[in-house]
Scaffold this motif. Structure first.
Motif, PDB file in Angstrom:
ATOM      1  N   CYS A 107       0.735  -1.192   0.103  1.00  0.00           N
ATOM      2  CA  CYS A 107      -0.140   0.024  -0.060  1.00  0.00           C
ATOM      3  C   CYS A 107       0.942   1.183  -0.012  1.00  0.00           C
ATOM      4  CB  CYS A 107      -0.985  -0.111   1.154  1.00  0.00           C
ATOM      5  SG  CYS A 107      -1.944   1.376   1.100  1.00  0.00           S
ATOM      6  N   CYS A 117      -0.334   3.917   2.880  1.00  0.00           N
ATOM      7  CA  CYS A 117       0.200   3.579   4.492  1.00  0.00           C
ATOM      8  C   CYS A 117       1.534   2.867   4.552  1.00  0.00           C
ATOM      9  CB  CYS A 117      -0.981   2.905   5.171  1.00  0.00           C
ATOM     10  SG  CYS A 117      -1.165   1.053   4.606  1.00  0.00           S
ATOM     11  N   GLY A 157      -1.205  -0.492   7.118  1.00  0.00           N
ATOM     12  CA  GLY A 157      -2.611  -0.752   7.112  1.00  0.00           C
ATOM     13  C   GLY A 157      -3.301   0.522   7.167  1.00  0.00           C
ATOM     14  N   CYS A 158      -4.444   0.613   6.369  1.00  0.00           N
ATOM     15  CA  CYS A 158      -5.190   1.710   6.163  1.00  0.00           C
ATOM     16  C   CYS A 158      -6.678   1.396   5.639  1.00  0.00           C
ATOM     17  CB  CYS A 158      -4.794   2.915   5.524  1.00  0.00           C
ATOM     18  SG  CYS A 158      -4.409   2.525   3.739  1.00  0.00           S
ATOM     19  N   CYS A 202      -6.227  -0.063   1.716  1.00  0.00           N
ATOM     20  CA  CYS A 202      -5.800  -1.607   1.798  1.00  0.00           C
ATOM     21  C   CYS A 202      -6.442  -2.468   2.709  1.00  0.00           C
ATOM     22  CB  CYS A 202      -4.322  -1.697   1.825  1.00  0.00           C
ATOM     23  SG  CYS A 202      -3.791  -0.877   3.684  1.00  0.00           S
TER      24      CYS A 202
HETATM   25 ZN   LIG Z   1      -2.852   1.086   3.282  1.00  0.00          ZN
END
Ligand SMILES: [Zn+2]
Length: 342
Positions: free
Chosen positions: A264, A267, A271-272, A275
């Motif tokens: 991604c 981020c 993790g965001c 994604c």
């Molecule tokens: Zn992400």
């Protein structure tokens, strides 16, 4: 010679004449007739000053200068009056001193921008761009792409049929088939274009969307070439720090097939929302060209290999610009579209 009397007469005649002036041209002529250095009526009088009685000279000189100022003032005053009355008579008269109105400037649709960017990246790698029909036969859309009539992949690509045998293409894969029939290996092409599927419209689906597919055919083409090519593309499109991940997958026209994720780029893998907290984003499907495709286009498969890949231009555009709803691309709301500039 009574210069003072002559100046007085000159003033009277000037006042009469200026009152009769009705346009700029007449005013210019009037100014010339009175103030022209060489042959102006007032200039003539001023040239007489040295010849007159010194006792009168100072007064006459002063009077002549006053008359010159008066003529200049009156000329300016009259010019303003003429402009004002012209404007009143013709309210739409162009006033060139007003700030202009900029003509609206066109801009590219975000999907067009992304398509051009993808094409540019692959052209730099030596690919040429191929085009094909949006309306094609069942054979080219499905059978030649190794999707026979009873194949379950047809369900996943619910189609718009125009007649029993003709449909709006569901992917750009038929362009690969047409190109292989037209050319001989080595082949290195990309085929961008519109495709059509009977999907219910929602934030991630529209019945028409854009794909770009790539095809490379030659001797000694390996899966490593595929990976290297896609890695280069991902770096140029999303930034040099994105990582690539290939997952085994199935597409009827390739063997083996792989789905391709990039780390991604929003981020950086932490993790965001985009994604879905996985740190990875799926961007395309790919694989080694299925030998059945070479059969159908009459290539001798001995030693011949190739790879193919395909991605949704709409999806890449959504990701690149952080847009949440693909329907925005087709509503033609200029407030949305114009944000992407020229
Ligand atoms: Zn992400």
């Amino acid at each position: 010679m009574d210069l003072l009397a002559e100046l007085k007469a000159l003033e009277a005649s000037f006042r009469a004449e200026i009152a009769a002036c009705s346009d700029d041209h007449a005013l210019t002529e009037l100014r010339d007739r009175y103030l022209s250095r060489k042959r102006g009526l007032l200039s003539d009088k001023m040239r007489l000053l040295p010849q007159i009685d010194p006792a009168q000279r100072a007064v006459a000189g002063q009077r002549a200068n006053e008359l010159k100022r008066l003529i200049e003032e009156k000329l300016q005053e009259r010019a303003s009056e003429i402009t004002a009355s012209q404007r009143a008579a013709k309210p739409d008269l162009i006033d060139v001193t007003l700030p202009g109105i900029r003509p609206p400037r066109g801009f590219l649709h975000p999907i067009t921008k992304t398509r051009r960017e993808i094409c540019r990246i692959f052209m730099q790698m030596g690919y040429s761009i191929e085009d094909g029909p949006e309306l094609d036969t069942d054979y080219f859309n499905f059978e030649a792409a190794n999707i026979p009539p009873d194949h379950p992949a047809r369900d996943a690509q619910d189609s718009f049929y125009i007649s029993e045998d003709t449909l709006l293409r569901t992917h750009t894969t038929p362009v690969q088939i047409h190109s292989m029939l037209r050319r001989k290996p080595p082949i290195r092409i990309i085929a961008p274009g519109r495709v059509f599927r009977r999907d219910a419209t929602d934030a991630t689906h529209t019945p028409m969307f854009f794909q770009v597919e790539g095809l490379v055919v030659g001797r000694g083409i390996s899966f490593a070439h595929l990976r290297g090519t896609l890695q280069t593309f991902a770096h140029m499109m999303f930034g040099s720090d994105v990582k690539l991940r290939l997952r085994p997958s199935y597409f009827p026209f390739v063997e083996p097939g792989a789905e391709v994720d990039i780390s991604c780029f929003l981020c950086k893998g932490r993790g965001c929302r985009v994604c879905k907290d996985s740190g990875w984003i799926e961007i395309l499907g790919s694989g080694m060209v299925h030998p059945a495709l070479f059969d159908r286009v009459g290539y001798d498969p001995t030693g011949l290999t190739g790879f193919a890949f395909g991605m949704g231009i709409d999806r890449i555009t959504l990701l690149k610009y952080g847009i949440e709803d693909t329907r925005l691309f087709f509503e033609n709301d200029l407030r949305f579209i114009s944000q992407f500039g020229g």
